[in-house]
Design a protein around this motif. Structure first.
Motif, PDB file in Angstrom:
ATOM      1  N   ILE A  77     -33.813  52.892  22.828  1.00  0.00           N
ATOM      2  CA  ILE A  77     -34.673  53.191  23.841  1.00  0.00           C
ATOM      3  C   ILE A  77     -35.713  54.988  24.301  1.00  0.00           C
ATOM      4  O   ILE A  77     -35.599  55.254  24.358  1.00  0.00           O
ATOM      5  CB  ILE A  77     -32.994  53.314  24.887  1.00  0.00           C
ATOM      6  N   ARG A  78     -34.555  55.719  22.884  1.00  0.00           N
ATOM      7  CA  ARG A  78     -35.591  56.498  23.303  1.00  0.00           C
ATOM      8  C   ARG A  78     -37.072  56.784  23.108  1.00  0.00           C
ATOM      9  O   ARG A  78     -38.178  57.136  23.897  1.00  0.00           O
ATOM     10  CB  ARG A  78     -35.258  57.603  22.211  1.00  0.00           C
ATOM     11  N   ILE A  79     -37.476  55.834  21.673  1.00  0.00           N
ATOM     12  CA  ILE A  79     -38.956  55.763  21.664  1.00  0.00           C
ATOM     13  C   ILE A  79     -39.628  54.665  23.135  1.00  0.00           C
ATOM     14  O   ILE A  79     -40.534  55.478  23.023  1.00  0.00           O
ATOM     15  CB  ILE A  79     -38.861  54.475  20.637  1.00  0.00           C
ATOM     16  N   VAL A  80     -39.342  53.783  23.722  1.00  0.00           N
ATOM     17  CA  VAL A  80     -40.132  53.345  24.745  1.00  0.00           C
ATOM     18  C   VAL A  80     -39.854  54.874  25.900  1.00  0.00           C
ATOM     19  O   VAL A  80     -40.833  54.435  26.262  1.00  0.00           O
ATOM     20  CB  VAL A  80     -38.578  52.363  25.242  1.00  0.00           C
ATOM     21  N   GLY A  88     -47.836  58.403  30.676  1.00  0.00           N
ATOM     22  CA  GLY A  88     -47.757  58.289  32.125  1.00  0.00           C
ATOM     23  C   GLY A  88     -46.863  56.158  33.040  1.00  0.00           C
ATOM     24  O   GLY A  88     -47.665  56.276  33.805  1.00  0.00           O
ATOM     25  N   LEU A  89     -46.514  56.319  31.812  1.00  0.00           N
ATOM     26  CA  LEU A  89     -45.223  54.661  32.784  1.00  0.00           C
ATOM     27  C   LEU A  89     -44.590  55.708  33.062  1.00  0.00           C
ATOM     28  O   LEU A  89     -43.732  54.083  33.028  1.00  0.00           O
ATOM     29  CB  LEU A  89     -45.558  53.590  31.866  1.00  0.00           C
ATOM     30  N   THR A  90     -43.470  56.024  33.168  1.00  0.00           N
ATOM     31  CA  THR A  90     -42.522  56.213  33.892  1.00  0.00           C
ATOM     32  C   THR A  90     -41.207  55.768  34.350  1.00  0.00           C
ATOM     33  O   THR A  90     -40.318  55.492  34.384  1.00  0.00           O
ATOM     34  CB  THR A  90     -41.718  57.608  34.058  1.00  0.00           C
ATOM     35  N   ALA A  93     -40.704  52.205  32.891  1.00  0.00           N
ATOM     36  CA  ALA A  93     -39.793  52.598  31.898  1.00  0.00           C
ATOM     37  C   ALA A  93     -38.556  51.969  31.539  1.00  0.00           C
ATOM     38  O   ALA A  93     -37.980  50.970  30.201  1.00  0.00           O
ATOM     39  CB  ALA A  93     -39.213  54.156  31.433  1.00  0.00           C
ATOM     40  N   VAL A  94     -37.725  52.036  32.855  1.00  0.00           N
ATOM     41  CA  VAL A  94     -36.772  50.876  33.185  1.00  0.00           C
ATOM     42  C   VAL A  94     -36.842  49.405  32.928  1.00  0.00           C
ATOM     43  O   VAL A  94     -36.183  49.045  31.964  1.00  0.00           O
ATOM     44  CB  VAL A  94     -36.349  51.204  34.844  1.00  0.00           C
ATOM     45  N   GLU A  95     -38.013  49.046  33.126  1.00  0.00           N
ATOM     46  CA  GLU A  95     -37.987  48.147  32.804  1.00  0.00           C
ATOM     47  C   GLU A  95     -38.673  47.391  31.705  1.00  0.00           C
ATOM     48  O   GLU A  95     -38.509  46.299  31.371  1.00  0.00           O
ATOM     49  CB  GLU A  95     -39.174  46.972  33.808  1.00  0.00           C
TER      50      GLU A  95
END
Length: 258
Positions: A77-80, A88-90, A93-95
């Protein structure tokens, strides 16, 4: 020098034998599922046997898997999250976390963990009992060795696999929230809405079916070898289990992304 090719008759015989193994596996799976749906499986001595196998399978497995899945989930999760923020894809990130970790990796890792820690040992025990005459003694007593010895272990392994998937999925969702938003509760409505948007009815159905498929694969296939005319070894059982897991994963990927 390479070995000479097998004659046509021998090749056909080998193919027929392989398909016979898969046919026997399907029939055995059907019998196990039929007994799993019967009330008698969950009453009396059979319920005691199932409860004993469930505790024996879960007690040494849940805590180790919880620790390992937490550590692995936090790293992934930290890497993702860091990668998503860097590009800039915050908002995505959840998906990315849910689709990669929860939908794909967690069911497979839980199934493999149960396979190595639980069901390979079950298969070895059943093969030993078949060799020392325990199966024959049950048959002479009018009982079915499959129902009395294998079904409790299969059901226990299935339930443990489902438990590990639920546990690790909950831990992964909590870790994803903490890594994205910290300890604030104000982002919880948006986070739950984003997760709920990913788990639409189609994705949820495929996730449930895939998890059940994985659980049945690692529970039935290693034990099925003990009931063949010529019992297969651990390596062949692992190869067959891997083939079934790959087939289930392929079908789930087709359902989710095509």
């Amino acid at each position: 020098m390479s070995a000479p090719p097998l004659p046509t008759r021998d090749r056909l015989s080998a193919w027929a034998q392989r398909w016979a193994h898969w046919g026997a596996l399907l029939r055995l799976t059907g019998r196990v599922l039929a007994w799993a749906c019967m009330r008698a499986t969950y009453t009396g001595p059979r319920w005691q046997a199932l409860a004993h196998q469930l505790v024996a399978a879960a007690a040494p497995t849940v805590w180790w898997y919880a620790v390992l899945s937490t550590l692995f989930g936090q790293v992934l999760i930290r890497i993702v999250v860091v990668t998503a923020v860097g590009y800039g894809l915050t908002p995505y990130a959840v998906e990315m976390v849910v689709r990669v970790l929860v939908l794909e990796l967690i069911p497979l890792s839980a199934a493999l963990f149960v396979l190595m820690r639980v069901t390979v040992g079950h298969g070895q025990v059943l093969r030993r009992w078949r060799g020392d005459g325990t199966f024959d003694a049950l048959q002479r007593a009018g009982q079915d060795p499959l129902r009395e010895l294998a079904v409790p272990r299969v059901l226990a392994a299935v339930l443990v696999t489902l438990l590990l998937v639920l546990l690790s999925a909950a831990v992964a969702l909590v870790l994803a929230y903490l890594n994205l938003y910290g300890f604030t509760p104000w982002a919880l409505p948006g986070y739950t809405r984003a997760v709920g948007h990913i788990f639409d009815p189609a994705v949820t159905l495929i996730f449930v079916l895939k998890t059940l498929g994985f659980a049945l694969a690692v529970s039935v296939v290693p034990l099925a070898a003990a009931f063949e005319a010529t019992p297969a070894g651990d390596l062949r059982a692992l190869v067959r289990t891997t083939a079934v897991l790959l087939a289930v994963e392929l079908l789930s990927l087709i359902g989710n992304y095509y």
